[in-house]
Design a protein around this motif. Structure first.
Motif, PDB file in Angstrom:
ATOM      1  N   ALA A  91      28.853  40.649  37.582  1.00 19.10           N
ATOM      2  CA  ALA A  91      30.188  39.388  38.263  1.00 19.10           C
ATOM      3  C   ALA A  91      30.398  38.639  36.698  1.00 19.10           C
ATOM      4  O   ALA A  91      29.339  37.727  35.760  1.00 19.10           O
ATOM      5  CB  ALA A  91      30.054  37.902  39.001  1.00 19.10           C
ATOM      6  N   ILE A  92      31.589  38.065  35.944  1.00 21.20           N
ATOM      7  CA  ILE A  92      31.984  37.632  35.264  1.00 21.20           C
ATOM      8  C   ILE A  92      32.725  36.106  35.757  1.00 21.20           C
ATOM      9  O   ILE A  92      33.491  36.065  36.759  1.00 21.20           O
ATOM     10  CB  ILE A  92      33.284  38.053  34.355  1.00 21.20           C
ATOM     11  N   VAL A  93      32.044  34.853  35.593  1.00 22.24           N
ATOM     12  CA  VAL A  93      32.327  33.348  36.258  1.00 22.24           C
ATOM     13  C   VAL A  93      32.490  32.992  35.312  1.00 22.24           C
ATOM     14  O   VAL A  93      31.986  32.659  34.443  1.00 22.24           O
ATOM     15  CB  VAL A  93      30.942  33.722  36.688  1.00 22.24           C
ATOM     16  N   ASN A  94      34.137  32.309  35.398  1.00 20.81           N
ATOM     17  CA  ASN A  94      33.884  31.230  34.749  1.00 20.81           C
ATOM     18  C   ASN A  94      35.488  30.155  34.719  1.00 20.81           C
ATOM     19  O   ASN A  94      36.137  30.403  36.663  1.00 20.81           O
ATOM     20  CB  ASN A  94      34.969  32.002  33.436  1.00 20.81           C
ATOM     21  N   ALA A  95      35.890  29.199  33.902  1.00 23.87           N
ATOM     22  CA  ALA A  95      36.772  28.509  34.746  1.00 23.87           C
ATOM     23  C   ALA A  95      38.098  27.899  33.301  1.00 23.87           C
ATOM     24  O   ALA A  95      37.385  27.931  32.127  1.00 23.87           O
ATOM     25  CB  ALA A  95      36.082  26.954  36.006  1.00 23.87           C
ATOM     26  N   ALA A  96      39.253  27.128  33.741  1.00 32.73           N
ATOM     27  CA  ALA A  96      39.366  26.544  32.639  1.00 32.73           C
ATOM     28  C   ALA A  96      40.775  25.802  32.960  1.00 32.73           C
ATOM     29  O   ALA A  96      41.364  25.557  33.683  1.00 32.73           O
ATOM     30  CB  ALA A  96      40.895  27.737  32.095  1.00 32.73           C
ATOM     31  N   THR A  97      41.238  24.546  32.359  1.00 28.11           N
ATOM     32  CA  THR A  97      41.787  23.620  32.312  1.00 28.11           C
ATOM     33  C   THR A  97      43.161  23.766  31.184  1.00 28.11           C
ATOM     34  O   THR A  97      42.314  23.447  30.641  1.00 28.11           O
ATOM     35  CB  THR A  97      40.847  22.451  32.618  1.00 28.11           C
ATOM     36  N   TRP A  98      44.042  23.303  31.601  1.00 22.97           N
ATOM     37  CA  TRP A  98      45.579  22.990  31.356  1.00 22.97           C
ATOM     38  C   TRP A  98      46.116  21.872  31.330  1.00 22.97           C
ATOM     39  O   TRP A  98      45.656  21.244  31.894  1.00 22.97           O
ATOM     40  CB  TRP A  98      45.748  24.695  30.742  1.00 22.97           C
ATOM     41  N   LYS A  99      47.219  21.976  30.649  1.00 17.46           N
ATOM     42  CA  LYS A  99      48.026  20.844  31.210  1.00 17.46           C
ATOM     43  C   LYS A  99      48.552  20.313  32.830  1.00 17.46           C
ATOM     44  O   LYS A  99      48.675  19.543  33.834  1.00 17.46           O
ATOM     45  CB  LYS A  99      49.731  20.564  30.067  1.00 17.46           C
ATOM     46  N   ASP A 100      48.699  21.409  33.707  1.00 22.55           N
ATOM     47  CA  ASP A 100      49.526  21.740  34.495  1.00 22.55           C
ATOM     48  C   ASP A 100      48.317  22.337  35.489  1.00 22.55           C
ATOM     49  O   ASP A 100      49.372  22.292  36.584  1.00 22.55           O
ATOM     50  CB  ASP A 100      50.914  22.846  34.519  1.00 22.55           C
ATOM     51  N   GLU A 153      46.810  45.645  33.982  1.00 19.07           N
ATOM     52  CA  GLU A 153      46.565  46.260  33.518  1.00 19.07           C
ATOM     53  C   GLU A 153      44.667  46.141  34.353  1.00 19.07           C
ATOM     54  O   GLU A 153      44.327  47.371  34.467  1.00 19.07           O
ATOM     55  CB  GLU A 153      46.071  46.205  32.173  1.00 19.07           C
ATOM     56  N   THR A 154      44.584  44.406  34.805  1.00 19.62           N
ATOM     57  CA  THR A 154      43.193  44.428  34.812  1.00 19.62           C
ATOM     58  C   THR A 154      42.907  43.947  36.436  1.00 19.62           C
ATOM     59  O   THR A 154      44.899  43.166  35.902  1.00 19.62           O
ATOM     60  CB  THR A 154      42.412  43.862  33.910  1.00 19.62           C
ATOM     61  N   VAL A 155      42.016  44.224  36.840  1.00 16.23           N
ATOM     62  CA  VAL A 155      42.363  42.604  38.465  1.00 16.23           C
ATOM     63  C   VAL A 155      42.967  41.267  37.728  1.00 16.23           C
ATOM     64  O   VAL A 155      43.150  40.002  38.484  1.00 16.23           O
ATOM     65  CB  VAL A 155      41.044  42.476  39.493  1.00 16.23           C
ATOM     66  N   SER A 156      41.639  40.706  36.580  1.00 17.55           N
ATOM     67  CA  SER A 156      41.705  39.441  36.376  1.00 17.55           C
ATOM     68  C   SER A 156      43.108  39.350  35.525  1.00 17.55           C
ATOM     69  O   SER A 156      43.401  37.966  36.119  1.00 17.55           O
ATOM     70  CB  SER A 156      41.088  39.702  34.600  1.00 17.55           C
ATOM     71  N   GLU A 157      43.570  40.320  35.158  1.00 16.59           N
ATOM     72  CA  GLU A 157      45.353  39.964  34.445  1.00 16.59           C
ATOM     73  C   GLU A 157      46.061  39.638  35.342  1.00 16.59           C
ATOM     74  O   GLU A 157      47.010  39.159  35.642  1.00 16.59           O
ATOM     75  CB  GLU A 157      45.348  40.506  32.870  1.00 16.59           C
ATOM     76  N   ILE A 158      45.614  40.594  36.364  1.00 15.94           N
ATOM     77  CA  ILE A 158      46.823  40.175  37.261  1.00 15.94           C
ATOM     78  C   ILE A 158      46.724  38.698  38.102  1.00 15.94           C
ATOM     79  O   ILE A 158      47.335  38.121  38.937  1.00 15.94           O
ATOM     80  CB  ILE A 158      46.146  41.367  38.288  1.00 15.94           C
ATOM     81  N   GLY A 159      45.648  38.520  38.820  1.00 17.68           N
ATOM     82  CA  GLY A 159      45.151  37.358  39.497  1.00 17.68           C
ATOM     83  C   GLY A 159      45.685  35.868  38.395  1.00 17.68           C
ATOM     84  O   GLY A 159      46.221  35.174  38.738  1.00 17.68           O
ATOM     85  N   THR A 208      43.732  23.694  36.598  1.00 22.23           N
ATOM     86  CA  THR A 208      42.615  24.095  36.877  1.00 22.23           C
ATOM     87  C   THR A 208      42.499  25.483  37.345  1.00 22.23           C
ATOM     88  O   THR A 208      42.906  25.537  38.492  1.00 22.23           O
ATOM     89  CB  THR A 208      42.375  22.943  36.981  1.00 22.23           C
ATOM     90  N   PHE A 209      41.854  26.654  36.948  1.00 15.22           N
ATOM     91  CA  PHE A 209      41.864  27.455  37.806  1.00 15.22           C
ATOM     92  C   PHE A 209      40.195  27.664  37.401  1.00 15.22           C
ATOM     93  O   PHE A 209      39.794  28.016  36.833  1.00 15.22           O
ATOM     94  CB  PHE A 209      42.889  28.856  37.571  1.00 15.22           C
ATOM     95  N   TYR A 210      39.570  28.497  38.517  1.00 14.48           N
ATOM     96  CA  TYR A 210      38.311  28.725  38.536  1.00 14.48           C
ATOM     97  C   TYR A 210      38.491  30.388  38.914  1.00 14.48           C
ATOM     98  O   TYR A 210      38.763  30.738  40.357  1.00 14.48           O
ATOM     99  CB  TYR A 210      37.706  27.948  40.026  1.00 14.48           C
ATOM    100  N   TYR A 211      37.037  31.308  37.930  1.00 15.46           N
ATOM    101  CA  TYR A 211      37.118  33.215  38.606  1.00 15.46           C
ATOM    102  C   TYR A 211      35.700  33.361  38.758  1.00 15.46           C
ATOM    103  O   TYR A 211      34.996  32.978  38.796  1.00 15.46           O
ATOM    104  CB  TYR A 211      38.630  33.023  38.342  1.00 15.46           C
ATOM    105  N   VAL A 212      36.416  34.883  39.459  1.00 14.24           N
ATOM    106  CA  VAL A 212      34.812  35.901  39.694  1.00 14.24           C
ATOM    107  C   VAL A 212      35.724  37.051  38.750  1.00 14.24           C
ATOM    108  O   VAL A 212      36.574  37.338  40.480  1.00 14.24           O
ATOM    109  CB  VAL A 212      34.139  35.407  40.379  1.00 14.24           C
ATOM    110  N   THR A 213      34.854  37.554  38.145  1.00 17.18           N
ATOM    111  CA  THR A 213      35.565  39.177  38.210  1.00 17.18           C
ATOM    112  C   THR A 213      34.479  40.317  38.647  1.00 17.18           C
ATOM    113  O   THR A 213      33.380  39.659  37.924  1.00 17.18           O
ATOM    114  CB  THR A 213      35.693  39.869  36.870  1.00 17.18           C
TER     115      THR A 213
END
Length: 441
Positions: free
Chosen positions: A85-94, A382-388, A96-101
């Protein structure tokens, strides 16, 4: 449970959106292949911060990985990464998201495991003091603690030393009078060094409520089984309703605002900033994005061709344009690295290119911009990550995935006259912030 369907462009099956009684939204999207993406998007970022807790959203993002009552810190990553798996997260102005691919596994065993662990992290973080690190005096040079508080502070310091960050922060701060967007998402060392664990947990309980969260799964799986799995694993318990946000979009500066700073650098940096339309206003946003392509995307753009490629003097080293879309209004930026000896001329050259854009846009430029936007939109499935990520953006920032259905039709009908009108309205130099970062003498 409320169910709706969205015919998302370039996907061969409708996306399903389920809204539970507690407000938690679940989105399932089909993408053939062996990979799956599980993510949760939270409607909070620097938009919900103030001068006392600026940076708390980003700090909490780091701390969410520090264990639950079921799993110790590091277990979540260790178990999933062992499954590829690739596990990560990100925060921006509007948001915060957490994901697993990861590969979905035989009989979806990895997918089910990812949902279990992801749900546990989202609904039951512990955030212990010993993982955070104790509050400390930022001026005390003897503190050697390397826990998460210090990791974030080091990240802030490294980022703030970057010239592009300095010029962006100065531009961003001047563009806004009162809106929370004026603050830097990453926060300050002074706040992060002192903010208590209790304040962070209160922030978590306030904004990480089911009404604020959208969980998305993308891949090739049985929708009913995955839906039932998510409903079972996300145990929100009793949580208060999140506070209603009363922020209103800021208005552009009333006259051209010039900001100049200096740093220990050899070349100079510049940024022009304009306030634009909310992310959900595709009728205006798409033409603005086309203008950013025509003006400053790539080596065929006007800025590159006119100010670098075909310029008699070597004034600019780098110059481009881009548009950032936010819930309460977009930001259109022109950014450049240039020879500091030509500061006044560099500014006037950029102003001239903006004015020329308002006078004439060719069909060739328009068609190139349309092609790039449609290609970009197609590449995002094109990828599940980009769709998500695309689904999460529309669900969180726009509160409406269905507007994505209109993206291509709106793109197709834009004309050269439309672009000139949009440029006249939103790229008015009288409403621009111009920020320059010069070398110290």
């Amino acid at each position: 449970m409320k169910e709706t369907s969205v015919k998302y462009p370039f996907l061969n099956r409708d996306i399903k959106i389920y809204e539970q009684e507690n407000g938690h939204k679940i989105v399932l999207a089909h993408k053939e292949g062996g990979m799956v993406n599980v993510s949760s998007w939270v409607k909070t970022g620097s938009i919900n911060e103030n001068d006392e807790n600026n940076g708390i959203s980003h700090f909490l993002e780091h701390l969410m990985f520090k264990g639950t009552h079921k799993h110790k810190a590091g277990e979540f990553d260790h178990i999933l990464e062992a499954k590829g798996a690739i596990v990560n997260a990100a925060t921006w102005k509007d948001y915060t998201f957490y994901y697993v691919t990861l590969p979905k596994g035989e009989n979806d065993e990895n997918l089910n495991l990812a949902i279990e662990l992801h749900a546990d992290m989202m609904t039951d973080p512990v955030i212990p003091d010993y993982e955070m690190g104790a509050p400390f005096d930022i001026n005390d040079k003897n503190v050697t603690d390397k826990r998460e508080r210090h990791v974030v502070i080091e990240e802030i310091r490294m980022r703030k030393d970057q010239p592009w960050t300095k010029v962006y922060n100065a531009t961003n701060n001047a563009m806004y009078k009162f809106h929370p967007y004026k603050r830097d998402v990453i926060g300050t060392p002074e706040i992060i060094s002192q903010i208590p664990q209790e304040v962070i947990m209160n922030y978590y309980r306030t904004f990480y409520s089911p009404q604020n969260v959208t969980t998305i799964v993308v891949g090739d799986f049985d929708f009913d089984k995955v839906l039932n799995k998510i409903v079972k694993e996300f145990n929100w318990g009793e949580r208060p309703q999140p506070p209603l946000r009363d922020t209103k979009p800021d208005t552009p500066v009333s006259s051209t605002t010039y900001v100049e700073n200096s740093a220990n650098i050899n070349s100079a940096f510049m940024m022009f900033g304009f306030l634009g339309v909310p992310a959900c206003d595709l009728e205006h946003l798409i033409p603005i994005e086309m203008l950013s392509i025509i003006l400053g995307e790539g080596t065929s753009s006007r800025l590159y061709q006119n100010l670098i490629e075909n310029s008699e003097e070597q004034i600019f080293n780098i110059i481009d344009a881009e548009n950032y879309s936010f819930r309460d209004g977009s930001n259109f930026f022109i950014q450049a690295n240039f020879n500091p000896e030509y500061k006044e001329k560099a500014i006037e050259l950029v102003k001239s290119e903006i004015e020329k854009l308002k006078q004439n846009i060719t069909e060739r430029e328009l068609n190139k911009a349309k092609k790039k936007l449609k290609s970009r939109f197609a590449n995002e499935v094109e990828t599940v990550s980009e769709i998500g990520e695309t689904i999460g953006y529309y669900m969180t920032v726009c509160d409406d995935l269905s507007i994505a259905e209109n993206y291509i039709p709106i793109c197709e009908k834009v004309t050269c006259e439309d672009l000139k009108k949009i440029a006249e309205k939103y790229l008015d130099i009288n409403h621009a912030v111009i920020s320059v970062l010069m070398p110290k003498k």
